[in-house]
Design a protein around this motif. Structure first.
Motif, PDB file in Angstrom:
ATOM      1  N   GLN A  79       4.679   8.608  11.867  1.00 53.57           N
ATOM      2  CA  GLN A  79       5.387   9.835  12.203  1.00 53.57           C
ATOM      3  C   GLN A  79       4.882  10.294  13.562  1.00 53.57           C
ATOM      4  N   PRO A  80       5.539  11.284  14.176  1.00 56.58           N
ATOM      5  CA  PRO A  80       5.112  11.695  15.518  1.00 56.58           C
ATOM      6  C   PRO A  80       3.600  11.915  15.593  1.00 56.58           C
ATOM      7  N   GLU A  81       3.026  11.448  16.654  1.00 51.53           N
ATOM      8  CA  GLU A  81       1.596  11.488  16.954  1.00 51.53           C
ATOM      9  C   GLU A  81       0.769  10.526  16.103  1.00 51.53           C
ATOM     10  N   TYR A  82       1.372   9.908  15.104  1.00 48.52           N
ATOM     11  CA  TYR A  82       0.683   8.933  14.241  1.00 48.52           C
ATOM     12  C   TYR A  82       1.661   7.789  13.977  1.00 48.52           C
ATOM     13  N   GLN A  83       2.076   7.108  15.028  1.00 45.62           N
ATOM     14  CA  GLN A  83       3.098   6.087  14.897  1.00 45.62           C
ATOM     15  C   GLN A  83       2.518   4.678  14.919  1.00 45.62           C
ATOM     16  N   ILE A  84       3.193   3.788  14.180  1.00 47.57           N
ATOM     17  CA  ILE A  84       2.878   2.368  14.257  1.00 47.57           C
ATOM     18  C   ILE A  84       3.320   1.894  15.635  1.00 47.57           C
ATOM     19  N   VAL A  85       2.446   1.143  16.289  1.00 50.68           N
ATOM     20  CA  VAL A  85       2.727   0.689  17.650  1.00 50.68           C
ATOM     21  C   VAL A  85       2.610  -0.824  17.710  1.00 50.68           C
ATOM     22  N   VAL A  86       3.593  -1.459  18.340  1.00 55.39           N
ATOM     23  CA  VAL A  86       3.563  -2.900  18.590  1.00 55.39           C
ATOM     24  C   VAL A  86       3.564  -3.085  20.101  1.00 55.39           C
ATOM     25  N   THR A  87       2.611  -3.854  20.610  1.00 56.12           N
ATOM     26  CA  THR A  87       2.548  -4.120  22.048  1.00 56.12           C
ATOM     27  C   THR A  87       2.670  -5.616  22.295  1.00 56.12           C
ATOM     28  N   ASP A  88       3.017  -5.968  23.514  1.00 51.70           N
ATOM     29  CA  ASP A  88       3.076  -7.382  23.907  1.00 51.70           C
ATOM     30  C   ASP A  88       2.747  -7.486  25.385  1.00 51.70           C
ATOM     31  N   ASP A  89       2.429  -8.716  25.799  1.00 52.33           N
ATOM     32  CA  ASP A  89       2.089  -8.945  27.204  1.00 52.33           C
ATOM     33  C   ASP A  89       3.169  -9.735  27.934  1.00 52.33           C
ATOM     34  N   SER A  90       4.340  -9.846  27.353  1.00 47.15           N
ATOM     35  CA  SER A  90       5.407 -10.666  27.922  1.00 47.15           C
ATOM     36  C   SER A  90       6.244  -9.882  28.928  1.00 47.15           C
ATOM     37  N   ALA A  91       6.602 -10.536  30.013  1.00 50.50           N
ATOM     38  CA  ALA A  91       7.511  -9.925  30.981  1.00 50.50           C
ATOM     39  C   ALA A  91       8.956  -9.996  30.488  1.00 50.50           C
ATOM     40  N   ASP A  92       9.220 -10.826  29.464  1.00 44.27           N
ATOM     41  CA  ASP A  92      10.584 -11.048  28.990  1.00 44.27           C
ATOM     42  C   ASP A  92      11.024 -10.105  27.883  1.00 44.27           C
ATOM     43  N   ILE A  93      10.075  -9.458  27.211  1.00 48.13           N
ATOM     44  CA  ILE A  93      10.416  -8.569  26.103  1.00 48.13           C
ATOM     45  C   ILE A  93       9.592  -7.301  26.199  1.00 48.13           C
ATOM     46  N   ASP A  94      10.019  -6.293  25.460  1.00 44.42           N
ATOM     47  CA  ASP A  94       9.292  -5.032  25.386  1.00 44.42           C
ATOM     48  C   ASP A  94       9.370  -4.586  23.936  1.00 44.42           C
ATOM     49  N   LEU A  95       8.383  -4.965  23.125  1.00 43.89           N
ATOM     50  CA  LEU A  95       8.422  -4.720  21.691  1.00 43.89           C
ATOM     51  C   LEU A  95       8.129  -3.266  21.336  1.00 43.89           C
ATOM     52  N   PHE A  96       8.760  -2.804  20.258  1.00 44.26           N
ATOM     53  CA  PHE A  96       8.484  -1.487  19.705  1.00 44.26           C
ATOM     54  C   PHE A  96       8.772  -1.542  18.207  1.00 44.26           C
ATOM     55  N   PHE A  97       8.048  -0.743  17.411  1.00 41.77           N
ATOM     56  CA  PHE A  97       8.216  -0.728  15.961  1.00 41.77           C
ATOM     57  C   PHE A  97       9.544  -0.095  15.595  1.00 41.77           C
ATOM     58  N   GLN A  98      10.284  -0.759  14.667  1.00 39.07           N
ATOM     59  CA  GLN A  98      11.552  -0.210  14.193  1.00 39.07           C
ATOM     60  C   GLN A  98      11.525   0.129  12.713  1.00 39.07           C
ATOM     61  N   ALA A  99      11.083  -0.802  11.863  1.00 36.65           N
ATOM     62  CA  ALA A  99      11.144  -0.593  10.416  1.00 36.65           C
ATOM     63  C   ALA A  99      10.257  -1.621   9.733  1.00 36.65           C
ATOM     64  N   ALA A 100      10.030  -1.415   8.424  1.00 41.01           N
ATOM     65  CA  ALA A 100       9.271  -2.369   7.617  1.00 41.01           C
ATOM     66  C   ALA A 100       9.913  -2.444   6.238  1.00 41.01           C
ATOM     67  N   VAL A 101       9.929  -3.657   5.670  1.00 37.84           N
ATOM     68  CA  VAL A 101      10.389  -3.849   4.292  1.00 37.84           C
ATOM     69  C   VAL A 101       9.309  -4.585   3.522  1.00 37.84           C
ATOM     70  N   ASP A 102       9.209  -4.316   2.223  1.00 33.18           N
ATOM     71  CA  ASP A 102       8.269  -5.016   1.360  1.00 33.18           C
ATOM     72  C   ASP A 102       8.625  -6.492   1.374  1.00 33.18           C
ATOM     73  N   SER A 103       7.630  -7.362   1.577  1.00 27.51           N
ATOM     74  CA  SER A 103       7.898  -8.792   1.728  1.00 27.51           C
ATOM     75  C   SER A 103       8.378  -9.465   0.449  1.00 27.51           C
ATOM     76  N   LEU A 104       8.137  -8.851  -0.717  1.00 21.06           N
ATOM     77  CA  LEU A 104       8.588  -9.447  -1.976  1.00 21.06           C
ATOM     78  C   LEU A 104       9.934  -8.909  -2.438  1.00 21.06           C
ATOM     79  N   THR A 105      10.147  -7.616  -2.258  1.00 21.19           N
ATOM     80  CA  THR A 105      11.345  -6.980  -2.805  1.00 21.19           C
ATOM     81  C   THR A 105      12.425  -6.704  -1.777  1.00 21.19           C
TER      82      THR A 105
END
Length: 180
Positions: free
Chosen positions: A66-92
């Motif tokens: 949530q704001p000020e406490y967000q999941i963050v995804v970073t990368d070092d690639s010049a070709d992409i700019d990653l950011f967190f969108q969503a998560a689903v349970d891997s089993l269900t």
């Protein structure tokens, strides 16, 4: 813990103070690129990561996004700019709501979608990190203000999720909403 070829992976909790503090552990498994609408509209084009968070503390913890406490995804690639969108349970395939609760010793494995501002192509030789904020209260800020846990990743490539080179599998019913 490999993509199509070995992935170098480091993951460690970050202590908040000089004194040792119990913290959850995050690790990253497989990762692949996603074509558009791969998961019932929850995941748009981008990249999927298998992420496991284990509560190694003696108390119930809450994973925040949530704001000020967000999941963050970073990368070092010049070709992409990653950011967190969503998560689903891997089993269900159920969409993970935040705060997510983990009892002592409990683990959750999710498929985390990191969107990209560019093309979701097979990107070679990327490195980055996934940062997950957490605490002992359902609503941040936690009075102890623990630092987020961080896992670093490197990968030689990101094969398409439907290819034989990808070790990641989207769960059945991917993208269903959590029952209320």
């Amino acid at each position: 813990m490999a993509w199509s070829v070995p992935v170098l992976l480091m993951s460690a909790p970050v202590p908040a103070f000089a004194a040792s503090i119990d913290a959850p552990v995050i690790s990253i498994g497989g990762a692949c690129k996603l074509p558009g609408a791969s998961c019932s509209g929850v995941f748009t084009k981008g990249y999927a990561f298998e992420v496991t968070v284990t509560n190694s503390t003696p108390d119930t913890i809450y994973l925040y996004n949530q704001p000020e406490y967000q999941i963050v995804v970073t990368d070092d690639s010049a070709d992409i700019d990653l950011f967190f969108q969503a998560a689903v349970d891997s089993l269900t395939g159920v969409v993970v709501g935040f705060p997510a609760t983990l009892a002592p010793g409990e683990s959750v494995t999710v498929i985390l979608n990191a969107g990209s501002n560019g093309n979701s192509g097979n990107v070679a030789d990327i490195a980055g990190s996934i940062t997950v904020p957490w605490g002992n209260t359902p609503t941040p800020p936690d009075p102890n203000d623990p630092p987020p846990v961080v896992a670093h990743f490197t990968a030689p490539g990101t094969p398409p999720i439907q290819s034989s080179e990808c070790t990641l599998v989207l769960p059945p019913n991917c993208g269903v909403t959590r029952p209320k």
